[in-house]
Scaffold this active site. Structure first.
Site, short mmCIF file in Angstrom:
data_model
loop_
_atom_site.label_atom_id
_atom_site.label_comp_id
_atom_site.label_asym_id
_atom_site.label_seq_id
_atom_site.Cartn_x
_atom_site.Cartn_y
_atom_site.Cartn_z
N LYS A 111 0.83 -1.20 0.00
CA LYS A 111 0.00 0.00 0.00
C LYS A 111 0.87 1.26 0.00
O LYS A 111 0.67 2.18 0.76
CB LYS A 111 -0.94 -0.03 1.21
N ILE A 118 2.58 6.96 0.32
CA ILE A 118 1.52 6.07 0.76
C ILE A 118 0.37 6.08 -0.25
O ILE A 118 0.08 7.09 -0.88
CB ILE A 118 1.04 6.38 2.19
N CYS A 119 -0.28 4.94 -0.39
CA CYS A 119 -1.38 4.79 -1.33
C CYS A 119 -2.66 5.35 -0.72
O CYS A 119 -3.15 4.86 0.28
CB CYS A 119 -1.57 3.32 -1.68
N LEU A 120 -3.19 6.40 -1.34
CA LEU A 120 -4.42 7.01 -0.89
C LEU A 120 -5.46 7.09 -1.99
O LEU A 120 -6.51 7.69 -1.81
CB LEU A 120 -4.14 8.43 -0.37
#
Length: 174
Positions: A111, A118-120
């Site tokens: 993620k 960071i994966c958002l």
């Protein structure tokens, strides 16, 4: 805010919304936006401290307010895990949310994108787009980074991908 837990709703309603739609290329209007960002961050930080939930420190790393650095932390099993935090304000801000980076976690979770971003995309980006230009840095931390840390840090610790600083110190002393 339908479907959100009461604590998140309460926190979010206390973070001041921003009104100035300006990005780094907008000169004096950007300066006004930065003032609103600081007011929002100060309110959010103050609220966190008063609730004994202090979990980050950030500041602008350049006079233009386009680069931000600091620390964030998460407590898991009564141990504090601290990480460097950094991000740049995109030129298309506030239409585009900043990409929050935790460089030392790069490659430790799926993620996350290259460079520790960071994966958002799935959950946060649509929310940001819907609330542009009212959301700012404090909202990105509250609704993006905080839940990401809460979801990922326990998994990373339990899987052995990250170690507490005391465990690292003990291992190097042996």
């Amino acid at each position: 805010m339908e479907g959100w837990d009461p604590n998140t709703k309460s926190t979010l309603t206390k973070i001041p919304l921003l009104t100035t739609k300006a990005g780094p290329r907008d000169g004096a209007v950007w300066t006004q936006r930065l003032k609103e960002e600081y007011k929002s961050l100060i309110a959010y930080t103050g609220m966190n401290k008063s609730n004994d939930n202090d979990w980050f420190r950030i500041s602008a790393a350049n006079p233009e307010g386009t680069r931000w650095t600091g620390k964030c932390w998460y407590v898991h099993n009564l141990l504090k895990y601290e990480f460097d935090l950094q991000f740049d304000i995109p030129v298309t801000y506030p239409a585009t949310a900043p990409e929050l980076e935790l460089p030392e976690l790069d490659g430790k979770t799926h993620k996350m994108y290259r460079g520790g971003k960071i994966c958002l995309t799935v959950h946060f980006k649509p929310l940001w787009a819907k609330n542009c230009p009212r959301f700012g840095i404090a909202h990105a931390l509250c609704l993006g980074l905080a839940p990401w840390l809460a979801a990922e840090v326990p998994i990373l610790v339990d899987s052995g991908m990250i170690k507490h600083k005391d465990d690292k110190a003990a291992a190097t002393a042996s």
